[in-house]
Design a protein around this motif. Sequence first.
Motif, PDB file in Angstrom:
ATOM      1  N   GLU A   5       0.852  -1.192   0.000  1.00  0.00           N
ATOM      2  CA  GLU A   5       0.000   0.000   0.000  1.00  0.00           C
ATOM      3  C   GLU A   5       0.886   1.240   0.000  1.00  0.00           C
ATOM      4  O   GLU A   5       1.863   1.316   0.743  1.00  0.00           O
ATOM      5  CB  GLU A   5      -0.910   0.026   1.246  1.00  0.00           C
ATOM      6  CG  GLU A   5      -1.739   1.313   1.335  1.00  0.00           C
ATOM      7  CD  GLU A   5      -2.774   1.305   2.460  1.00  0.00           C
ATOM      8  OE1 GLU A   5      -2.772   0.366   3.279  1.00  0.00           O
ATOM      9  OE2 GLU A   5      -3.575   2.267   2.513  1.00  0.00           O
ATOM     10  N   ASN A  17      -4.819   5.118  -1.844  1.00  0.00           N
ATOM     11  CA  ASN A  17      -6.035   5.517  -1.129  1.00  0.00           C
ATOM     12  C   ASN A  17      -6.813   6.562  -1.920  1.00  0.00           C
ATOM     13  O   ASN A  17      -6.246   7.511  -2.464  1.00  0.00           O
ATOM     14  CB  ASN A  17      -5.663   6.070   0.251  1.00  0.00           C
ATOM     15  CG  ASN A  17      -5.177   4.966   1.172  1.00  0.00           C
ATOM     16  OD1 ASN A  17      -5.966   4.193   1.706  1.00  0.00           O
ATOM     17  ND2 ASN A  17      -3.865   4.864   1.329  1.00  0.00           N
ATOM     18  N   GLU A  35      -8.219   1.883  -2.784  1.00  0.00           N
ATOM     19  CA  GLU A  35      -8.792   1.671  -1.449  1.00  0.00           C
ATOM     20  C   GLU A  35      -9.790   2.776  -1.125  1.00  0.00           C
ATOM     21  O   GLU A  35      -9.449   3.956  -1.129  1.00  0.00           O
ATOM     22  CB  GLU A  35      -7.684   1.641  -0.388  1.00  0.00           C
ATOM     23  CG  GLU A  35      -6.669   0.536  -0.633  1.00  0.00           C
ATOM     24  CD  GLU A  35      -5.806   0.247   0.596  1.00  0.00           C
ATOM     25  OE1 GLU A  35      -5.970   0.926   1.642  1.00  0.00           O
ATOM     26  OE2 GLU A  35      -4.959  -0.662   0.504  1.00  0.00           O
ATOM     27  N   ASP A  91     -11.716  -0.117   2.566  1.00  0.00           N
ATOM     28  CA  ASP A  91     -10.698   0.139   3.590  1.00  0.00           C
ATOM     29  C   ASP A  91     -11.373   0.354   4.942  1.00  0.00           C
ATOM     30  O   ASP A  91     -12.514   0.819   5.002  1.00  0.00           O
ATOM     31  CB  ASP A  91      -9.934   1.408   3.181  1.00  0.00           C
ATOM     32  CG  ASP A  91      -8.541   1.474   3.777  1.00  0.00           C
ATOM     33  OD1 ASP A  91      -8.210   0.644   4.635  1.00  0.00           O
ATOM     34  OD2 ASP A  91      -7.791   2.379   3.373  1.00  0.00           O
ATOM     35  N   LYS A 151     -10.716  -4.920   3.576  1.00  0.00           N
ATOM     36  CA  LYS A 151      -9.648  -4.687   4.543  1.00  0.00           C
ATOM     37  C   LYS A 151     -10.254  -4.467   5.928  1.00  0.00           C
ATOM     38  O   LYS A 151     -10.913  -3.460   6.163  1.00  0.00           O
ATOM     39  CB  LYS A 151      -8.807  -3.463   4.132  1.00  0.00           C
ATOM     40  CG  LYS A 151      -8.118  -3.618   2.787  1.00  0.00           C
ATOM     41  CD  LYS A 151      -7.136  -2.471   2.526  1.00  0.00           C
ATOM     42  CE  LYS A 151      -5.840  -2.651   3.312  1.00  0.00           C
ATOM     43  NZ  LYS A 151      -4.860  -1.590   2.984  1.00  0.00           N
TER      44      LYS A 151
END
Length: 281
Positions: A59, A118, A150, A180, A201
Amino acid sequence: SIKGSHRSILANYDDKIHRKVMQEKQVESRMVAALNNKEFVVYFQPKIDLRTNKIVGAEALVRWKISEDNVIPPNEFIPIFEKNGFINQVDFYVYESVFAKMREWARQGHKMIPISVNISRAHISEKEFVTKMKNLINRYNIPPEMVELEITEGIFLSDKAPLIEVLNNLKKIGFHLSIDDFGSGYSSLNLLRHLKMDVLKLDKDFFDQDKISTKESIVLANVIKMSKELGMVVLSEGVETKEQAEYLASIGCDLAQGYYFARPMPVDEFEKFIYDLSNDR
Ligand code: C2E
Ligand code: MG
Ligand code: MG
Ligand code: MG
């Protein structure tokens, strides 16, 4: 006295707000120069397959590096940028840095690994977002399935129709999508019926206790089971101990991220971590 303590709490509260406003002003007065000076840097945190203990991706996480020993975490500036709109420029700078790195690693002969970035709530309402993402991966010749986007659970609280449309369009291009921080707040179980997400996640709040109670483990095990039945890969965030890793593996969690395996690292350290130790060429 009660009155006295009440007053001091209020004073404290005012102080806090004042400090927050000051910090916000400081951030805003510095942000444009910071972007030009390349003070925003991308760190990478490996994602680990709990069965094989191998790295299966990473990530990308941004930091504001003011100087060698002054590195500011995203929680202190991302929310401000989300409010004032600067998030757009910073995030696209992050995405471009990530795709450029992926291309560079491939050019050096490494097998490409999927990297996640993200996505902020602000992007979802931006008309050009999907096109911009598509153009950006094309420019760096990155296969869309190597990029995971995400989206935090919180975004699912907003108006669902435009969100579903954007996510479906990203999906059509071939991007992988993940939810996320699942379980940190309002959980959108209902939305999972309408939308195909690739990865769930689990937020670290799910299991940050030293000892997981029976009730917690029932919820955890069944969320994992349900997610997998819906065709999603399950990743646990914030795994800090061997015990947590072993327990999560035993109840069917596929992947993990956390300090137990590796912290988010600057790019040179990450390159050493994944390439110097392996023979992936
Ligand atoms: P997130 O996407 O949920 O990222 C995971 C956070 O957990 C990261 O915090 C990571 O450093 C931290 N973490 C990883 N392993 C552990 C662990 O074992 N224990 C604990 N306690 N924490 C762990 P970080 O890097 O401070 O980022 C915070 C949040 O800021 C991210 O949460 C994400 O929502 C946001 N963010 C970070 N980078 C970006 C970005 O480039 N763009 C946008 N829009 N948001 C970003
Ligand atoms: Mg994330
Ligand atoms: Mg997260
Ligand atoms: Mg989180």
